[in-house]
Design a protein around this motif. Structure first.
Motif, PDB file in Angstrom:
ATOM      1  N   LYS A  41      47.774  35.075  41.805  1.00  0.00           N
ATOM      2  CA  LYS A  41      47.782  33.916  40.902  1.00  0.00           C
ATOM      3  C   LYS A  41      49.139  33.241  40.867  1.00  0.00           C
ATOM      4  N   ALA A  63      42.649  36.238  39.761  1.00  0.00           N
ATOM      5  CA  ALA A  63      42.315  36.104  38.342  1.00  0.00           C
ATOM      6  C   ALA A  63      40.896  35.620  38.112  1.00  0.00           C
ATOM      7  N   LYS A  64      40.288  35.023  39.165  1.00  0.00           N
ATOM      8  CA  LYS A  64      38.948  34.477  38.943  1.00  0.00           C
ATOM      9  C   LYS A  64      38.202  34.323  40.258  1.00  0.00           C
ATOM     10  N   GLU A  67      39.444  31.756  42.963  1.00  0.00           N
ATOM     11  CA  GLU A  67      40.558  32.236  43.790  1.00  0.00           C
ATOM     12  C   GLU A  67      40.057  33.244  44.825  1.00  0.00           C
ATOM     13  N   ALA A  82      40.672  40.607  38.575  1.00  0.00           N
ATOM     14  CA  ALA A  82      41.181  41.340  37.413  1.00  0.00           C
ATOM     15  C   ALA A  82      40.782  40.644  36.122  1.00  0.00           C
ATOM     16  N   ASN A  83      39.477  40.513  35.916  1.00  0.00           N
ATOM     17  CA  ASN A  83      38.997  39.835  34.720  1.00  0.00           C
ATOM     18  C   ASN A  83      37.513  40.143  34.540  1.00  0.00           C
ATOM     19  N   GLU A  84      37.037  39.928  33.313  1.00  0.00           N
ATOM     20  CA  GLU A  84      35.618  40.095  33.028  1.00  0.00           C
ATOM     21  C   GLU A  84      34.857  38.874  33.554  1.00  0.00           C
ATOM     22  N   THR A 365      38.819  26.080  38.347  1.00  0.00           N
ATOM     23  CA  THR A 365      38.890  26.457  36.937  1.00  0.00           C
ATOM     24  C   THR A 365      38.157  27.766  36.673  1.00  0.00           C
ATOM     25  N   SER A 366      37.084  28.042  37.413  1.00  0.00           N
ATOM     26  CA  SER A 366      36.343  29.278  37.146  1.00  0.00           C
ATOM     27  C   SER A 366      36.241  30.151  38.393  1.00  0.00           C
TER      28      SER A 366
END
Lengths: 366, 366
Positions: A41, A63-64, A67, A82-84, A365-366
């Motif tokens: 990131k 992060a998402k 990416e 590394a995220n839900e 963004t997502s």
């Protein structure tokens, strides 16, 4: 092309410093035995991720999903998100991605785990996840005491493999105290390891223990049981990290090249770098207002005010020689949001422009 | 497609509210006789600029050459670049642009004026500029007392036409006091008008007086001698403007659609909107910490902490019903940097997605 021939404001990176930073982190982590899975990131640039892998990184962290998809397209085949991830559309994207590359994500709720299980069933894939554990940041993550119970519930769901524990504890106290920072990093790692051990005692093969960032990786990596660390900012470093004692000024690889556009008073200059390139983040350390960035070459110049396209410098002493048209470099307080503002950056070696890099994973963004 | 079918986080704009905001400002400015030259940095979207012109705007304002070039490509032929342009490369771009459309920029130094004059000569164009005057913001701009002398020097340079005076005084005191805000706006306008009058008395045809932004335009426009106002934020408005009493909540057209991804404690939820969509700007009013945005539908939820991809909500009362997977909307504190973070936004009418808009003038650092 000399860097001063570039049109201001823009982001320049000293490629020698970048390579040194990447190599130094690899050399610190390698002997310990933990894996290095850098968080991309900070740069969002496939070429930099490739340098990290060439220097021994074992996969990358993102992060998402957006990416992850860009990095998979660029040839990276071992990606940790590394995220839900929540919701039917993200489940579909995760399932599709898992057919192309090795991908893992995080979970900290039974609701989220059921979504993953349903997607695994619907798309005919198996999904590997790490249990996100709150080790003190109080962001996402299940509390350690509740972790084994949630782990057991997840283990009963078809299609979801709980392969380990994930944590990010950051470092909240903004004082340059290395001992306190080390203690916080070790604490995070020990909690994560103990959760992994409890899960394993319950018969769940959650052997991966993924912890830490740039402020904590070198301390956390030595805790027995830690299998990987995920530093990101270390590739560029920034003024906030310098003030915290995490890096030296000579390790700051990324700077904003900016020009004096106005010189309206003896103690005031205005540069063309504003919040749309520097961001308004201050990263206050030891209660001292650092302004909006650091000008290494002019210690008597402070970026005291920022508008979207203007930075106001307060000038003392020698800094008052600044004139309209002069070009200076500002080290941003926080490098990650700065990279997120630009579509391209310029790689420099000894002042000469070597390559233009696209921030390929920006704007997702997502 | 319903807006809740979109993938979070992202920017949604209520098109009815947007059109009402555009129309309302036009209707306030029109009877006064001043021109409305809206600042497009807030939206960076040609379609919105077109709505503004259709509602009577006389040309547009931009912050930099890159924005001007995008807007010229989109058909706008009367563009004011509200900033100092410095350096040979920007001179070339300005000269090229001036061959395509009517363009004006700013100057506040003889160094800058000479660059403009040399470019005018080199590229065979005449360049119109406004004299940037410091009316109290202490950013760029010559002090009023020195304005006529600089004006005379500029007037002697070939190829540069000093056609007016430019000012932006903003509004620094962060208290919702309409009388103080009005007084500040009127003060700005009067200073700018008096500088224009002094220049005219010196034989310089600097008749344009361009002042004010969204917090001051409706007050400044009525000061005799003001020829144009440049509000920008009024198209979308934001939580900072609402707290300052500049707009109502129902005039906030832009929101971040975001999803609850974690629900780790009874008083805490985590959303997928972090600083990479909301920014870390707080815009503190009356000393009250507003958090990182405003959730109209859940007054008992506060965005108390922000990381790049996480927003942490503190929940009280009814807000505690929030569950993983719920979608909510957050009004950002400052809308301009939020638009600058996204490549696209979605226009919504009565909850249904009507159109996707590209932020075409984003990503132009210079």
């Amino acid at each position: 092309l000399n860097k001063f021939d570039l049109e201001t404001p823009l982001v320049v990176v000293d490629l020698d410093r970048l390579e040194e930073n990447i190599q130094a982190m690899s050399e610190r982590v390698r002997p310990v035995g933990a894996h290095l899975r850098p968080h991309i990131k900070t740069h969002k640039t496939p070429e930099v991720a490739r340098m990290q892998v060439q220097h021994g990184a074992n996969g990358i962290t993102v992060a998402k999903l957006g990416e992850a998809e860009v990095m998979a397209d660029a040839g990276f085949d071992d990606i940790f998100i590394a995220n839900e991830l929540i919701g039917a559309k993200k489940m579909r994207r995760l399932a599709e991605l898992s057919k192309r590359v090795k991908v893992r994500s995080c979970v900290d709720s039974i609701v989220g785990a059921k979504m993953l299980s349903e997607a695994a069933n619907e798309y005919g894939v198996a999904i590997d996840v790490l249990l996100d554990v709150n080790t003190g940041l109080d962001r996402t993550g299940i509390y350690p005491k509740q972790a084994t119970e949630l782990g057991r519930e997840i283990e009963r769901l078809p299609g979801v493999n709980l392969v380990g524990v994930f944590s990010y504890a950051g470092y909240k106290p903004a004082i340059p105290d290395e001992e306190a920072r080390k203690a916080w990093a070790v604490r995070e790692a020990r909690i994560a390891v103990s959760v992994s051990e409890e899960l394993q005692a319950a018969g769940i093969a959650a052997t991966e223990v993924s912890v830490a960032g740039s402020s904590s990786a070198i301390y956390a990596m030595s805790v027995p049981g830690v299998t990987e660390v995920r530093p990101g900012q270390y590739v560029f470093n920034d003024a906030g990290m310098y003030r915290m004692g995490i890096c030296s000024l000579s390790q700051c690889a990324l700077k904003i090249l900016t020009q004096v556009i106005s010189r309206p008073a003896s103690d005031r200059a205005v540069i063309d770098a504003g919040s749309k390139v520097l961001t308004t983040e201050k990263r206050i350390v030891s209660g001292q207002d650092p302004g909006y960035g650091l000008i290494e070459e002019l210690p008597e110049a402070q970026v005291t005010a920022l508008w979207e396209e203007h930075g106001v410098l307060h000038l003392d002493g020698d800094a008052r020689r600044l004139a309209v048209g002069d070009t200076i470099e500002v080290i941003p307080n926080h490098v990650c949001p700065t990279i997120n503002l630009t579509d391209v950056w310029y790689g420099i070696r000894e002042g000469v422009v070597e390559q233009e890099f696209a921030v390929a994973a920006r704007g997702k963004t997502s």
